[in-house]
Design an enzyme around this catalytic site. Sequence first.
Site, short mmCIF file in Angstrom:
data_model
loop_
_atom_site.label_atom_id
_atom_site.label_comp_id
_atom_site.label_asym_id
_atom_site.label_seq_id
_atom_site.Cartn_x
_atom_site.Cartn_y
_atom_site.Cartn_z
N ALA A 15 6.20 0.57 -5.32
CA ALA A 15 7.20 1.56 -5.72
C ALA A 15 8.60 1.07 -5.36
CB ALA A 15 6.93 2.90 -5.03
N ARG A 16 8.72 0.47 -4.21
CA ARG A 16 10.01 -0.06 -3.77
C ARG A 16 10.47 -1.20 -4.68
NH1 ARG A 16 9.58 -1.04 2.24
NH2 ARG A 16 8.52 -2.88 1.53
N ARG A 17 9.54 -2.07 -5.07
CA ARG A 17 9.90 -3.17 -5.97
C ARG A 17 10.33 -2.65 -7.33
NH1 ARG A 17 5.12 -7.41 -4.87
NH2 ARG A 17 3.97 -5.49 -5.11
N ARG A 70 3.38 11.11 -0.05
CA ARG A 70 2.60 12.02 0.81
C ARG A 70 3.48 12.74 1.82
NH1 ARG A 70 -1.94 7.73 2.03
NH2 ARG A 70 -0.06 6.86 2.87
N TYR A 94 2.81 16.44 -5.81
CA TYR A 94 2.79 15.66 -7.05
C TYR A 94 2.87 16.54 -8.29
CZ TYR A 94 1.33 11.59 -4.24
OH TYR A 94 1.24 10.56 -3.33
N LEU A 117 0.43 4.65 -7.45
CA LEU A 117 -0.66 5.20 -6.64
C LEU A 117 -1.80 4.19 -6.56
CD1 LEU A 117 -0.76 8.74 -8.28
CD2 LEU A 117 0.07 8.20 -5.98
N HIS A 141 -5.09 6.49 -10.74
CA HIS A 141 -4.34 6.30 -11.99
C HIS A 141 -4.82 7.23 -13.09
CE1 HIS A 141 -2.78 1.93 -11.15
NE2 HIS A 141 -2.34 2.83 -10.27
N LYS A 155 -1.72 -3.13 -13.97
CA LYS A 155 -3.17 -3.35 -13.87
C LYS A 155 -3.66 -3.21 -12.44
CE LYS A 155 -3.16 -8.27 -13.17
NZ LYS A 155 -3.63 -9.56 -13.53
#
Length: 141
Positions: A14-16, A35, A58, A74, A79, A97
């Site tokens: 997520a950070r990337r 979370r 969420y 996630l 997914h 993926k």
Amino acid sequence: MMIHWGILGAGNIARRFAESLQSETRSTLVAVAGRSEEKVRSLGFSEKYPCEKIYTDYDEFLNDPEIDAVYLALPHGLHHEWALKALKKGKAVLCEKPATLNVKEMEDIAKVSREENMLLKLLTCQVRKSALWGGCREADT
């Protein structure tokens, strides 16, 4: 057109992705869901990767009308559930993926994507900070 992104899941990927968004002129990060708010903030969201909102629920995140597209960050086993929920809420979905754990889950997601007329992007490589889309093979439904 500006794409207003939300990131569902707050981990390293997520950070990337958030870092990649900073170089995109037609994209902005609106919200991140994790979370706990402490975890989301500890990863640099709201400071290093500015976003307007942090969610710990969420479903509430998916109900945000300002979010156009959702990046699923996630665990793979989640997914299917959250891609379906996002598509049904009228959000485009970007997922790396493996998008799902089996063919049936992928068929479910593709079917809902078509029914809801929502874009589903599947990337077969990791998003790199140098370019959000460059060099990745894409599959659209």
